[in-house]
Each structure stands twice: as C-alpha cells, then as structure tokens.
Design a protein around this motif. Structure first.
Motif, PDB file in Angstrom:
ATOM      1  N   ALA A  56       1.056  -1.464   0.043  1.00  0.00           N
ATOM      2  CA  ALA A  56       0.511   0.056  -0.097  1.00  0.00           C
ATOM      3  C   ALA A  56       0.743   1.575  -0.096  1.00  0.00           C
ATOM      4  O   ALA A  56       0.572   1.789  -0.048  1.00  0.00           O
ATOM      5  N   ARG A  57       2.036   1.101   0.387  1.00  0.00           N
ATOM      6  CA  ARG A  57       2.979   2.057   0.288  1.00  0.00           C
ATOM      7  C   ARG A  57       2.885   2.544  -0.970  1.00  0.00           C
ATOM      8  O   ARG A  57       3.461   3.833  -1.456  1.00  0.00           O
ATOM      9  N   ILE A  58       3.127   1.940  -2.262  1.00  0.00           N
ATOM     10  CA  ILE A  58       3.561   2.335  -3.282  1.00  0.00           C
ATOM     11  C   ILE A  58       2.274   2.496  -4.265  1.00  0.00           C
ATOM     12  O   ILE A  58       1.151   2.608  -4.256  1.00  0.00           O
ATOM     13  N   ARG A  59       2.744   4.394  -5.253  1.00  0.00           N
ATOM     14  CA  ARG A  59       2.229   5.400  -5.486  1.00  0.00           C
ATOM     15  C   ARG A  59       2.278   5.825  -6.553  1.00  0.00           C
ATOM     16  O   ARG A  59       1.346   6.087  -7.346  1.00  0.00           O
ATOM     17  N   ALA A  60       3.668   4.752  -7.188  1.00  0.00           N
ATOM     18  CA  ALA A  60       3.879   4.998  -8.553  1.00  0.00           C
ATOM     19  C   ALA A  60       5.246   4.154  -9.166  1.00  0.00           C
ATOM     20  O   ALA A  60       5.655   3.296  -7.794  1.00  0.00           O
ATOM     21  N   VAL A  61       5.340   3.553 -10.043  1.00  0.00           N
ATOM     22  CA  VAL A  61       6.520   3.112 -10.426  1.00  0.00           C
ATOM     23  C   VAL A  61       7.562   2.933 -12.001  1.00  0.00           C
ATOM     24  O   VAL A  61       6.745   3.646 -12.449  1.00  0.00           O
ATOM     25  N   LEU A  62       8.484   2.729 -11.289  1.00  0.00           N
ATOM     26  CA  LEU A  62       9.705   3.412 -12.308  1.00  0.00           C
ATOM     27  C   LEU A  62      10.173   1.754 -11.987  1.00  0.00           C
ATOM     28  O   LEU A  62      10.382   1.273 -11.805  1.00  0.00           O
ATOM     29  N   LEU A  63       9.759   1.729 -13.791  1.00  0.00           N
ATOM     30  CA  LEU A  63      10.772   0.443 -14.787  1.00  0.00           C
ATOM     31  C   LEU A  63      11.644   0.923 -15.436  1.00  0.00           C
ATOM     32  O   LEU A  63      11.810   1.608 -15.987  1.00  0.00           O
ATOM     33  N   SER A  64      12.729   0.052 -15.324  1.00  0.00           N
ATOM     34  CA  SER A  64      13.962   0.347 -16.593  1.00  0.00           C
ATOM     35  C   SER A  64      14.869  -0.540 -16.442  1.00  0.00           C
ATOM     36  O   SER A  64      14.680  -1.458 -15.898  1.00  0.00           O
ATOM     37  N   GLY A  65      16.025  -0.689 -17.192  1.00  0.00           N
ATOM     38  CA  GLY A  65      16.899  -1.970 -17.666  1.00  0.00           C
ATOM     39  C   GLY A  65      18.567  -1.412 -17.104  1.00  0.00           C
ATOM     40  O   GLY A  65      18.679   0.110 -17.546  1.00  0.00           O
ATOM     41  N   GLU A  66      18.920  -2.601 -16.484  1.00  0.00           N
ATOM     42  CA  GLU A  66      20.421  -1.848 -15.938  1.00  0.00           C
ATOM     43  C   GLU A  66      21.741  -2.264 -17.382  1.00  0.00           C
ATOM     44  O   GLU A  66      21.067  -2.686 -18.293  1.00  0.00           O
ATOM     45  N   GLY A  67      22.407  -1.348 -17.362  1.00  0.00           N
ATOM     46  CA  GLY A  67      23.678  -1.814 -18.577  1.00  0.00           C
ATOM     47  C   GLY A  67      22.806  -0.551 -20.457  1.00  0.00           C
ATOM     48  O   GLY A  67      21.971   0.421 -20.362  1.00  0.00           O
ATOM     49  N   ALA A  68      23.004  -1.790 -21.025  1.00  0.00           N
ATOM     50  CA  ALA A  68      22.978  -0.431 -22.328  1.00  0.00           C
ATOM     51  C   ALA A  68      21.141  -0.658 -22.715  1.00  0.00           C
ATOM     52  O   ALA A  68      21.115   0.027 -23.361  1.00  0.00           O
TER      53      ALA A  68
END
Length: 272
Positions: A56-68
């Motif tokens: 319930a603490r999460i109000r947004a999600v950031l999705l990313s990829g490590e590396g190039a």
C-alpha cells in the motif's frame, strides 16, 4: 529523494526492486544479456510485480533496465537450445510474460518506463506498450523482431501497439522489423517524451516522484478508464497470442530464424 532514501526490497537476481519513498523502482538486471528474458527472469519479474500490487506504500512504479539496453526481448540462445521442446518452453515463457504485462497494466499505481538502447520483442517493445508513461533516451530504438525469427508478437503488443501508433504503422513495424528511433517513436505516440541520454534516469525518476505525490485514487481511476477505453481488452488477446507463438515456434522457420540471429546472418525461410 536521494539514494540514501532507497530501500532494497529484492536485492539479488535478474529483476530487482527498490523502494524510494512511495516509488517502486523495478530494475531489469541482466545487462550482460541486454536484459533478455528467460524463465528465471520472468518468474522473478512476476514476483516483483505482485509485491508492488500488495504494498500500500507504493503510489508510482519506475521500470528501467540495467546496462546499455532496456530489454532486447527473448533470450534467443536459450530459445535455440530447447530444440524440439521449444513450443512447450514458449508456452510457459509466454504465459509468464503475459502475466507480467497484465500485472503492469492492472497496477493501481501508474507505471513510468525509462528506456535506453534497444526495446525489442515482447520483453522490450511489449513492456513499453504495457507502461503508462514512457520516457525515452535519445539513443533508444524500438524493434518488434518476432517475425524475424519465425514467430509472432506477444505481451499484448498485437492489440496495444496498433492503438498507440495506428494500424498501418503497427503493421509495418511488425511485418518488416524495421527499427524505429526515439524521434519517430515520439511522433507516432509510442513514447511520451524524449530526453538526452544522460538525463534519462533523472527525468523518469522526477516524473515518478511527481505521480507518487498526486491523488492516488484519481490517478488509478484515470489509468483504468484509459486502458478500458482501448476497446478490446488486452487480456482477451493473450490466449490467441500464446497459442500462435507456441505453434510457430515448432516450425523449421522458427529454428532457422533463431539460428540466423545467433550466427548474425540472413535467414533462409522455407515456409516449413
């Protein structure tokens, strides 16, 4: 927020999860394989998404990829190693990928994707399609890739992509496998904004933090209305996508396509 505010929730494995204030940061963590998807990757990705659903603490999600690269799609070497067992393997892999894409779409929290390098196949382009806001680095490139190895698009991209960029442009990308650069991706509606390469994480993080400070019920309801407004439910296309990918993966052309990509040569498709 600063790095000192970062709390590691899932700290090891192919998909990581950090909590920065009210933002969940999901990081695809196979940089040595351009974040290519495998069964182990997909299982942990699913677990991470379910953690986001249950916190319930999460109000947004950031999705990313490590590396190039953000994500280069399926791990073609793992696919090729399965031989005659590839259809059964892909039934499982496609099911997990679809669950992951659906999980992102159905999260109450808005999902911001930060994309650098290649976003290819169901794991790359498909996850871009499943995000709510996409921040693209100037160096980012978008490739469907499925028909190049004798298979079909998945992760819901067969229904979402035409609605994002139009039927004709989607058909062009999916059939020809041409590469779309960041500027065309923005002009077509695939991505939300294009930023300098060295500002990608900063800009995407700032947007995620801004969303996390917004009215969560209003943002969730708006997200739900827009996804519902696509018309055909994304979830309703998953069974046919999965059946098609599995069926095609058992063909000679699929094995030839995978071998050609690994060997960096032109494929010789025969229709078998």
């Amino acid at each position: 927020m600063t790095e000192t505010d970062r709390q590691a929730v899932v700290a090891e494995g192919p998909v990581l999860l950090d909590l920065v204030g009210a933002v969940a940061h999901i990081r695809l963590n196979r940089p040595e394989a351009s974040n290519g998807i495998s069964i182990a990757f997909l299982k942990q990705f699913h677990d991470v998404i379910m953690r986001c659903h249950g916190d319930a603490r999460i109000r947004a999600v950031l999705l990313s990829g490590e590396g190039a690269n953000f994500c280069a799609g399926g791990d073609v070497r793992e696919f090729a190693s399965k031989g005659e067992e590839l259809p059964d393997f892909l039934r499982q892999a496609t099911a997990y990928l679809q669950i992951c894409a659906s999980g992102l779409i159905h999260l109450d929290a808005p999902v911001v994707a930060a994309v650098q390098g290649y976003a290819a196949g169901g794991g790359g382009l498909g996850l871009v399609c499943a995000a709510d806001i996409v921040i693209a680095a100037e160096n980012s490139k978008y490739l469907a890739g499925a028909t190049r190895v004798g298979m079909a698009p998945d992760a819901g991209s067969s229904v979402v992509l035409p609605r994002l960029i139009g039927f004709r442009r989607a058909m062009d990308l999916l059939l020809t496998n041409r590469i779309m650069d960041a500027n065309e991706a923005f002009e077509s509606g695939l991505v939300s904004r294009v930023v300098p390469d060295d500002r990608l994480q900063e800009e995407a993080s700032a947007i995620a933090q801004s969303l996390a400070a917004g009215a969560p019920k209003a943002l969730s309801a708006t997200k739900r209305l827009l996804w519902s407004g696509l018309g055909l439910s994304v979830d309703s296309c998953f069974p046919e996508e999965a059946r098609t990918v599995s069926e095609l993966s058992g063909t000679h052309d699929a094995r030839e396509g995978l071998a050609a990509v690994i060997e960096r040569r032109a494929a010789n498709f025969t229709g078998r």
